[in-house]
Design an enzyme around this catalytic site. Sequence first.
Site, PDB file in Angstrom:
ATOM      1  CE1 TYR A 174     -41.859 -90.564 -19.998  1.00 19.57           C
ATOM      2  CE2 TYR A 174     -40.893 -88.791 -21.281  1.00 19.57           C
ATOM      3  CZ  TYR A 174     -41.876 -89.260 -20.435  1.00 19.57           C
ATOM      4  OH  TYR A 174     -42.884 -88.405 -20.017  1.00 19.57           O
ATOM      5  CG  ASP A 206     -39.219 -90.633 -29.336  1.00 25.14           C
ATOM      6  OD1 ASP A 206     -38.903 -89.466 -29.655  1.00 25.14           O
ATOM      7  OD2 ASP A 206     -39.721 -90.928 -28.241  1.00 25.14           O
ATOM      8  CE  LYS A 264     -37.019 -83.402 -25.050  1.00 28.42           C
ATOM      9  NZ  LYS A 264     -37.485 -82.929 -23.756  1.00 28.42           N
TER      10      LYS A 264
HETATM   11  N1  HOZ Z   1     -39.300 -85.696 -19.626  1.00 27.33           N
HETATM   12  C1  HOZ Z   1     -38.347 -84.654 -19.655  1.00 27.33           C
HETATM   13  C2  HOZ Z   1     -36.973 -85.188 -19.690  1.00 27.33           C
HETATM   14  N2  HOZ Z   1     -36.713 -86.325 -20.451  1.00 27.33           N
HETATM   15  C3  HOZ Z   1     -38.469 -83.719 -18.476  1.00 27.33           C
HETATM   16  C4  HOZ Z   1     -39.226 -82.506 -18.835  1.00 27.33           C
HETATM   17  C5  HOZ Z   1     -39.286 -81.455 -17.738  1.00 27.33           C
HETATM   18  O1  HOZ Z   1     -39.360 -81.761 -16.560  1.00 27.33           O
HETATM   19  O2  HOZ Z   1     -39.310 -80.294 -18.099  1.00 27.33           O
END
Ligand code: HOZ
Length: 434
Positions: free
Chosen positions: A145, A240, A268
């Site tokens: 992802y 990534d 992050k």
């Molecule tokens: N896409 C995020 C985890 N891989 C989730 C982010 C969220 O819901 O805060």
Amino acid sequence: MLSLTKSKEAFEEAKTLMPGGVNSPVRSFSAMGSTPPFIEKAKGSKIYDIDGNVYIDYVGSWGPMIAGHANEKVIAAINAAAKNGTSYGAPTLLESKLAKLTMEFYPSIEKIRMVNSGTEATMSALRLARGFTGRDKIVKCIGCYHGHSDGLLVAAGSGAATFGAPSSPGVTKNVAADTLLVPYNDTEATEKVFEEYGENIAALIIEPVAGNMGLVLPKQGYLRALREITEKYGALLIFDEVMCGFRASLGGAQAAYGITPDLTCLGKIIGGGLPVAAYGGRRDIMDNVAPVGKVYQAGTLSGNPLAMAAGIATLEILKEDIDGADASRALTLKTKELVLGIEAKAKEAGVKIITHQAGSMFGIFFSEKEVYNYEDAASADQEAFKIWFHSMLEQGIYLAPSQFETVFMSLAHTKEDIEKTIEAAGVAFKKVCG
Ligand code: HOZ
């Protein structure tokens, strides 16, 4: 029994206001078929919900909270920055400071551009790769992802996999056609795709340590093979490291595995809990970004002073030694202790699990066979995961509400937290057995 009366009420109202009651799908807990606790505050390793429940938190805002919640140094830095105004849309010294600090951890980054989210970072890195190479196609791994830009929502992990829509409606066929897919950890399939389309491939983008199909580690030699293949065909290799950055090691997966990518995406942790992400890499490539080059990318809140201050404070904490070694050693040891404890409890209960750890990230699969890619991850027992997850939550352990996510350790987690989590895991495994 966990009481979530207020959270349930709040969720009902939120559902009338936002799709699924949330601003990001996975946190809705709908894959787990339950109600998400609504969070009131957090401190150190704990989060507190509006019903007065306290949890040991292993989500850590999905990665950023490596120094623990509401870390005093980070909060002081944000407060100090806020007193001087919250946004200028003009250059500041803070941006250069965070850039230099980041480059200390990531020597492969010779120039960097700050953005606001991982999605922006990967999307911009791919545009840059296309602009630089003059080619259209990209290669990504099934189950990785890279945020929610159109061309990357093809066979995606994380929430997209959790909710059964790895390839999102709304992505046009033409856009999707430029995204070539290969299984993670499959060098042969990657070679084949490059043999067929090599002249048209701008970049291969990968989570070098995959964190969005559960935690899946690269096989020995895999990342090196990707480096060689991309070089052979003149395509860029983009790591990534939004999730595994500063976690697989302080220098990310690229330091842990000794591979130098052309471009890196970070997010992050680099923002210490405020919205920051970045892409950067080889100077000759980065100098194609506007205003030096013609590849356009911009943002009013990019390099925001509060966010830069939080990122700087967090990276400075990561530079401090703990017990005579760098922070990654302390994080890795704590994580190892937890993983070994969980494994022992699973064995005691007779539950077959596969565990993976990369520095301060870890994950478990209810599976008898090793997990190397998305297909393996998806064949793990999701029902067992759900039972385990709910039992852990009941016992005050907050884990990611999806099999297709990773969990995170922070510097604030204590020995007592770890012991409590291992005990809870034992109870939860017994629940799994029925
Ligand atoms: N896409 C995020 C985890 N891989 C989730 C982010 C969220 O819901 O805060």
